[in-house]
Design a protein around this motif. Structure first.
Motif, PDB file in Angstrom:
ATOM      1  N   LEU A 186     106.353 -29.616  20.540  1.00 25.29           N
ATOM      2  CA  LEU A 186     107.703 -28.122  21.029  1.00 25.29           C
ATOM      3  C   LEU A 186     107.073 -27.361  21.803  1.00 25.29           C
ATOM      4  O   LEU A 186     107.321 -26.410  22.548  1.00 25.29           O
ATOM      5  CB  LEU A 186     108.891 -28.170  20.108  1.00 25.29           C
ATOM      6  CG  LEU A 186     109.319 -29.666  20.510  1.00 25.29           C
ATOM      7  CD1 LEU A 186     110.739 -30.180  19.426  1.00 25.29           C
ATOM      8  CD2 LEU A 186     110.791 -29.850  21.574  1.00 25.29           C
ATOM      9  N   GLY A 187     106.012 -26.667  20.752  1.00 25.13           N
ATOM     10  CA  GLY A 187     105.493 -25.122  20.538  1.00 25.13           C
ATOM     11  C   GLY A 187     104.489 -25.116  21.473  1.00 25.13           C
ATOM     12  O   GLY A 187     104.380 -24.328  22.441  1.00 25.13           O
ATOM     13  N   HIS A 224     103.492 -18.864  17.908  1.00 25.44           N
ATOM     14  CA  HIS A 224     103.371 -20.512  18.280  1.00 25.44           C
ATOM     15  C   HIS A 224     102.031 -20.600  17.115  1.00 25.44           C
ATOM     16  O   HIS A 224     101.849 -21.389  16.280  1.00 25.44           O
ATOM     17  CB  HIS A 224     102.593 -20.408  19.226  1.00 25.44           C
ATOM     18  CG  HIS A 224     102.212 -22.096  20.163  1.00 25.44           C
ATOM     19  ND1 HIS A 224     101.582 -22.417  20.341  1.00 25.44           N
ATOM     20  CD2 HIS A 224     102.537 -23.177  19.654  1.00 25.44           C
ATOM     21  CE1 HIS A 224     100.724 -23.724  20.861  1.00 25.44           C
ATOM     22  NE2 HIS A 224     101.612 -24.017  19.819  1.00 25.44           N
ATOM     23  N   ARG A 225     101.369 -19.052  16.910  1.00 24.08           N
ATOM     24  CA  ARG A 225     100.592 -19.212  15.719  1.00 24.08           C
ATOM     25  C   ARG A 225     100.755 -19.854  14.814  1.00 24.08           C
ATOM     26  O   ARG A 225     100.265 -20.410  13.703  1.00 24.08           O
ATOM     27  CB  ARG A 225      99.258 -18.139  15.981  1.00 24.08           C
ATOM     28  CG  ARG A 225      98.107 -18.727  16.922  1.00 24.08           C
ATOM     29  CD  ARG A 225      96.431 -17.133  16.574  1.00 24.08           C
ATOM     30  NE  ARG A 225      97.471 -16.387  16.555  1.00 24.08           N
ATOM     31  CZ  ARG A 225      97.424 -15.796  18.134  1.00 24.08           C
ATOM     32  NH1 ARG A 225      97.006 -16.222  18.902  1.00 24.08           N
ATOM     33  NH2 ARG A 225      98.319 -14.744  17.778  1.00 24.08           N
ATOM     34  N   ARG A 226     102.496 -18.946  14.677  1.00 22.91           N
ATOM     35  CA  ARG A 226     102.258 -18.800  12.695  1.00 22.91           C
ATOM     36  C   ARG A 226     103.596 -20.540  12.925  1.00 22.91           C
ATOM     37  O   ARG A 226     103.174 -21.078  11.419  1.00 22.91           O
ATOM     38  CB  ARG A 226     103.501 -18.243  12.717  1.00 22.91           C
ATOM     39  CG  ARG A 226     103.621 -16.970  12.710  1.00 22.91           C
ATOM     40  CD  ARG A 226     104.702 -15.950  12.367  1.00 22.91           C
ATOM     41  NE  ARG A 226     105.309 -15.884  12.425  1.00 22.91           N
ATOM     42  CZ  ARG A 226     106.765 -15.372  12.172  1.00 22.91           C
ATOM     43  NH1 ARG A 226     107.134 -14.901  13.013  1.00 22.91           N
ATOM     44  NH2 ARG A 226     107.878 -16.065  10.816  1.00 22.91           N
ATOM     45  N   LEU A 227     103.306 -21.079  13.997  1.00 23.67           N
ATOM     46  CA  LEU A 227     104.055 -22.509  13.669  1.00 23.67           C
ATOM     47  C   LEU A 227     103.130 -23.211  13.267  1.00 23.67           C
ATOM     48  O   LEU A 227     102.947 -24.316  12.195  1.00 23.67           O
ATOM     49  CB  LEU A 227     104.969 -23.027  15.141  1.00 23.67           C
ATOM     50  CG  LEU A 227     105.226 -23.744  15.542  1.00 23.67           C
ATOM     51  CD1 LEU A 227     106.964 -23.480  14.483  1.00 23.67           C
ATOM     52  CD2 LEU A 227     105.806 -24.790  16.976  1.00 23.67           C
ATOM     53  N   PHE A 238     112.168 -21.669  16.400  1.00 25.81           N
ATOM     54  CA  PHE A 238     112.009 -22.399  17.659  1.00 25.81           C
ATOM     55  C   PHE A 238     113.592 -21.663  18.426  1.00 25.81           C
ATOM     56  O   PHE A 238     113.809 -21.165  19.608  1.00 25.81           O
ATOM     57  CB  PHE A 238     112.844 -23.743  17.823  1.00 25.81           C
ATOM     58  CG  PHE A 238     111.631 -24.403  17.568  1.00 25.81           C
ATOM     59  CD1 PHE A 238     110.784 -25.196  18.941  1.00 25.81           C
ATOM     60  CD2 PHE A 238     110.724 -24.862  16.544  1.00 25.81           C
ATOM     61  CE1 PHE A 238     109.744 -25.585  18.890  1.00 25.81           C
ATOM     62  CE2 PHE A 238     109.523 -25.260  16.763  1.00 25.81           C
ATOM     63  CZ  PHE A 238     108.586 -26.070  17.641  1.00 25.81           C
ATOM     64  N   THR A 239     114.772 -20.836  17.720  1.00 21.78           N
ATOM     65  CA  THR A 239     115.627 -19.959  18.025  1.00 21.78           C
ATOM     66  C   THR A 239     114.595 -19.087  18.552  1.00 21.78           C
ATOM     67  O   THR A 239     115.064 -18.111  20.164  1.00 21.78           O
ATOM     68  CB  THR A 239     116.383 -19.718  16.906  1.00 21.78           C
ATOM     69  OG1 THR A 239     116.912 -21.043  16.407  1.00 21.78           O
ATOM     70  CG2 THR A 239     117.148 -19.080  17.461  1.00 21.78           C
ATOM     71  N   GLU A 240     114.070 -17.981  17.732  1.00 15.66           N
ATOM     72  CA  GLU A 240     113.053 -17.392  18.334  1.00 15.66           C
ATOM     73  C   GLU A 240     112.164 -17.458  19.386  1.00 15.66           C
ATOM     74  O   GLU A 240     112.600 -16.762  20.688  1.00 15.66           O
ATOM     75  CB  GLU A 240     112.255 -16.623  17.246  1.00 15.66           C
ATOM     76  CG  GLU A 240     111.221 -15.829  17.222  1.00 15.66           C
ATOM     77  CD  GLU A 240     112.286 -14.515  17.095  1.00 15.66           C
ATOM     78  OE1 GLU A 240     111.712 -13.497  16.593  1.00 15.66           O
ATOM     79  OE2 GLU A 240     113.348 -14.062  15.638  1.00 15.66           O
ATOM     80  N   MET A 241     110.953 -18.345  19.476  1.00 14.63           N
ATOM     81  CA  MET A 241     110.553 -19.148  20.693  1.00 14.63           C
ATOM     82  C   MET A 241     110.998 -18.798  21.492  1.00 14.63           C
ATOM     83  O   MET A 241     111.021 -18.964  23.100  1.00 14.63           O
ATOM     84  CB  MET A 241     109.611 -20.249  20.795  1.00 14.63           C
ATOM     85  CG  MET A 241     108.829 -19.712  19.752  1.00 14.63           C
ATOM     86  SD  MET A 241     107.375 -21.037  20.140  1.00 14.63           S
ATOM     87  CE  MET A 241     107.613 -22.743  18.674  1.00 14.63           C
TER      88      MET A 241
END
Lengths: 193, 193
Positions: free
Chosen positions: B160-161, B135-138, B95-98
């Protein structure tokens, strides 16, 4: 969304694929509305209520396009889980209900677009509250450790709930636009949606 | 969204509340844009590129309004879980990254609005692909039974994603509008978003 709900409840792959494919047609129609609106604005230079109607049509087309995308998302989850059903047994009734309410709301929005009746448009808000209530009940079920199924199912159900809720919001938004066109009053949006 | 991500990562209640309260201002500004656009259309009756710019502004205001709503949703989940952090430890980095990517995308969209440079606008699409990959990785993490936290956390993370992904989509949409205004070509939307 009616078809997407059938696909979801009965794991009907061909119905899901039809909904997903049909989205392209909705996008194309939405583009046609915008082109027609731009032509009208350029050539007829409408003012006052006519102007609000043309600009309103641009917004309504965008809302309907999103409704199509959300129905395709519902169908997409159904397709992803096929041949299984994406819904665990204990939430099937909830989605039957949400699907019916969402489709009813879309039909009222359609009628409102034809009738341009602000009083009928105001009804949309009440019906939407009913979907919000369903949506909250669904989340209570997911979150209050009563959830018996997998994490994967919980994620599907959470997203599906969100898609139905947003679909309903767009139907309400269409009603809000009709009121705006009729009265010229500033439309109040449902800010937290 | 920058503030909302701070609120989310550090369970900062006051920051979350600020984001939620600020949404009203964004909604009010969006209404002002629409009113100004309607006035321009009525009084100046623009044609060709000017007309596309004014109609484009109405769309862009709607996109920014949604971006504000999505940031408020992120802040809302942070507030709901306070004093706990809504994010389990193993997805904080994601989420830091996103959050960083989403904010960078919004800044590019802002620059594109000022520069009106279609080449810069085209860059937005590539950056958005990076968010889709995150998002897909999540979701892989949520769904492939590697999930160690609660169902409640999984539901929060899934939503959240989705909010970050939609936020990014709206930034791309703004770029798409700028290209449309510059070229008059039919904008291609990201249909499945």
């Amino acid at each position: 969304m009616e078809d997407a709900t059938v696909a979801l409840l009965h794991a009907e792959l061909s119905v899901a694929e039809h909904v997903i494919a049909d989205q392209e047609n909705i996008v194309a129609m939405s583009r046609q509305v915008e082109e027609a609106a731009l032509r009208l604005l350029a050539l007829q230079q409408p003012v006052a209520r006519d102007l609000r109607t043309v600009v309103g049509a641009i917004h309504v087309a965008a809302d309907i396009e999103r409704m199509g995308a959300l129905a395709a998302h519902v169908a997409g989850i159904s397709r992803l889980r096929h041949p299984d059903c994406a819904l665990p047994g204990d939430v099937r009734d909830r989605f039957t209900e949400m699907g019916e309410k969402a489709v009813r709301l879309a039909r009222i929005a359609q009628e409102v677009l034809l009738s341009r009746d602000p009083e009928q448009a105001a009804l949309l808000r009440d019906k939407d509250d009913a979907i919000d209530t369903e949506h909250r009940r669904l989340f209570t079920l997911l979150i209050d450790q009563q959830w018996q199924s997998s994490v994967c199912s919980a994620v599907d159900v959470a997203l599906l709930g969100r898609y139905y809720e947003r679909f309903a919001d767009h139907a309400v938004e269409i009603g809000r636009r009709v009121v705006f066109e009729a009265t010229g009053g500033l439309p109040q949006s449902k800010q937290m949606a």
